[in-house]
Each structure stands twice: as C-alpha cells, then as structure tokens.
Design an enzyme around this catalytic site. Structure first.
Site, PDB file in Angstrom:
ATOM      1  N   CYS A   7       0.841  -1.198   0.000  1.00 33.78           N
ATOM      2  CA  CYS A   7       0.000   0.000   0.000  1.00 33.78           C
ATOM      3  C   CYS A   7       0.877   1.250   0.000  1.00 33.78           C
ATOM      4  CB  CYS A   7      -0.938   0.005   1.204  1.00 33.78           C
ATOM      5  SG  CYS A   7      -2.400  -1.050   1.014  1.00 33.78           S
ATOM      6  N   HIS A  46      -6.271  -2.622  -1.159  1.00 34.23           N
ATOM      7  CA  HIS A  46      -5.649  -3.608  -0.274  1.00 34.23           C
ATOM      8  C   HIS A  46      -6.509  -4.862  -0.184  1.00 34.23           C
ATOM      9  CE1 HIS A  46      -3.119  -5.218   2.910  1.00 34.23           C
ATOM     10  NE2 HIS A  46      -4.248  -5.734   3.363  1.00 34.23           N
ATOM     11  N   HIS A  99      -0.292 -10.216  -4.356  1.00 32.30           N
ATOM     12  CA  HIS A  99       0.639  -9.855  -5.431  1.00 32.30           C
ATOM     13  C   HIS A  99       0.911 -11.053  -6.307  1.00 32.30           C
ATOM     14  CE1 HIS A  99       2.959 -11.015  -1.864  1.00 32.30           C
ATOM     15  NE2 HIS A  99       3.874 -11.521  -2.674  1.00 32.30           N
ATOM     16  N   HIS A 101       3.713 -12.681  -8.790  1.00 31.40           N
ATOM     17  CA  HIS A 101       5.097 -12.655  -9.265  1.00 31.40           C
ATOM     18  C   HIS A 101       5.077 -13.019 -10.753  1.00 31.40           C
ATOM     19  CE1 HIS A 101       7.220 -12.839  -5.251  1.00 31.40           C
ATOM     20  NE2 HIS A 101       6.061 -13.351  -4.882  1.00 31.40           N
TER      21      HIS A 101
HETATM   22  P1  5GP Z   1       6.096 -13.099  -1.170  1.00 32.82           P
HETATM   23  O1  5GP Z   1       7.176 -13.881  -0.494  1.00 32.82           O
HETATM   24  O2  5GP Z   1       5.213 -12.391  -0.175  1.00 32.82           O
HETATM   25  O3  5GP Z   1       5.329 -13.864  -2.212  1.00 32.82           O
HETATM   26  O4  5GP Z   1       6.848 -11.991  -2.020  1.00 32.82           O
HETATM   27  C1  5GP Z   1       7.184 -10.734  -1.532  1.00 32.82           C
HETATM   28  C2  5GP Z   1       8.141 -10.133  -2.519  1.00 32.82           C
HETATM   29  O5  5GP Z   1       8.254  -8.750  -2.238  1.00 32.82           O
HETATM   30  C3  5GP Z   1       9.552 -10.725  -2.443  1.00 32.82           C
HETATM   31  O6  5GP Z   1       9.910 -11.295  -3.700  1.00 32.82           O
HETATM   32  C4  5GP Z   1      10.419  -9.521  -2.070  1.00 32.82           C
HETATM   33  O7  5GP Z   1      11.678  -9.529  -2.727  1.00 32.82           O
HETATM   34  C5  5GP Z   1       9.565  -8.345  -2.505  1.00 32.82           C
HETATM   35  N1  5GP Z   1       9.795  -7.143  -1.734  1.00 32.82           N
HETATM   36  C6  5GP Z   1       9.888  -7.043  -0.374  1.00 32.82           C
HETATM   37  N2  5GP Z   1      10.071  -5.763  -0.005  1.00 32.82           N
HETATM   38  C7  5GP Z   1      10.094  -5.018  -1.158  1.00 32.82           C
HETATM   39  C8  5GP Z   1      10.246  -3.618  -1.421  1.00 32.82           C
HETATM   40  O8  5GP Z   1      10.393  -2.787  -0.527  1.00 32.82           O
HETATM   41  N3  5GP Z   1      10.230  -3.239  -2.718  1.00 32.82           N
HETATM   42  C9  5GP Z   1      10.054  -4.138  -3.753  1.00 32.82           C
HETATM   43  N4  5GP Z   1      10.076  -3.640  -4.992  1.00 32.82           N
HETATM   44  N5  5GP Z   1       9.901  -5.464  -3.536  1.00 32.82           N
HETATM   45  C10 5GP Z   1       9.914  -5.904  -2.263  1.00 32.82           C
HETATM   46 ZN    ZN Z   2      -1.813  -3.253   1.270  1.00 37.17          ZN
END
Ligand code: 5GP
Ligand code: ZN
Length: 116
Positions: A7, A46, A99, A101
């Site tokens: 957010c 969100h 999110h 990927h």
């Molecule tokens: P999850 O593990 O929740 O599926 O993925 C979270 C993703 O967010 C990870 O791949 C991590 O590298 C990315 N991430 C975490 N903090 C930040 C940030 O401050 N900026 C960006 N651009 N990506 C982030």
């Molecule tokens: Zn959020």
C-alpha cells in the site's frame, strides 16, 4: 497512513521501479529479483491474499491476469513467463497484500523456490 508495504508503494511513500500502472493495479520490479525478469503486480486496493478474495474482487483479479502478458513482454520476457501467487503461511507469503510474481527472461525459468 497504511502499515502495509505494498500500500505504501502504491501511495508513492516507498519508491519502486514502476513498469505499469492504471486505476486498478501497479506493476513494479521486485527488489530482490529471482529471475532476469521479476515483476510484482498488485491491486491498488488492499486485498490481503487470495485466501481473502471476495466475489466482488473477481473482475479486478481478471483485469490483472489480462495484463500479465503485456507486462512480461514490456519487461523483456518475450517468449512467455511464469506466474506465482504465494498464499498464506503454507504458501510462504511474506507481504500480506495480494501480489502476482511475473517471472521470466530470455531463457525458460524453473519454479521459484524459497531460499528459506
Ligand atoms: P512473497 O514472499 O510475499 O510472495 O513476495 C514478496 C516479494 O516482495 C519478495 O519477492 C520480495 O523480494 C519483494 N519485496 C519485499 N520488499 C520489497 C520492497 O520494498 N520493494 C520491492 N520492490 N519489492 C519488495
Ligand atoms: Zn496493502
């Protein structure tokens, strides 16, 4: 001010390298890329995770899915991509804002396996 990291990125309170934005969603580069192309696509609204998706969010998620190919191509993954949505504790979701990927690059990519 929201405590949610994504957010804050949506609000411009934390910088990110933006690749696509419209009224519903934002795509930006992952800060710790696991592949040559590693983009995160988030809804501006969100939503905690797929596990908390409401029926009324289906159109929004459909719009996001419909943009993934263009975003992957714009980021340099021309021959396709892999889409991952980590969900909940078992899915090792670290950021509690839905999110996608988008993983790709010049070569075929393997599955994204968490390092920890
Ligand atoms: P999850 O593990 O929740 O599926 O993925 C979270 C993703 O967010 C990870 O791949 C991590 O590298 C990315 N991430 C975490 N903090 C930040 C940030 O401050 N900026 C960006 N651009 N990506 C982030
Ligand atoms: Zn959020």
């Amino acid at each position: 001010m929201s405590a949610c990291l994504f957010c804050k990125i949506v609000a411009g309170e934390i910088p990110a390298t933006k690749l696509y934005e419209d009224e519903d969603m934002l795509a930006f580069k992952d800060i710790d890329p696991q592949r040559p192309v590693h983009v995160l696509l988030v809804p501006k609204k969100h939503i905690t995770s797929l596990a908390s998706l409401a029926a009324e969010d289906a159109l929004l998620v459909g719009k996001m899915l419909a943009k993934t190919n263009d975003i992957a191509r714009a980021a340099g993954s021309l021959g396709g991509f892999r889409l991952i949505i980590n969900t909940g504790e078992i899915g090792q979701q670290e950021v509690q804002h839905l999110h996608m990927h988008i993983l790709g690059g010049p070569q075929p990519v393997g599955p994204m396996v968490k390092k920890h």
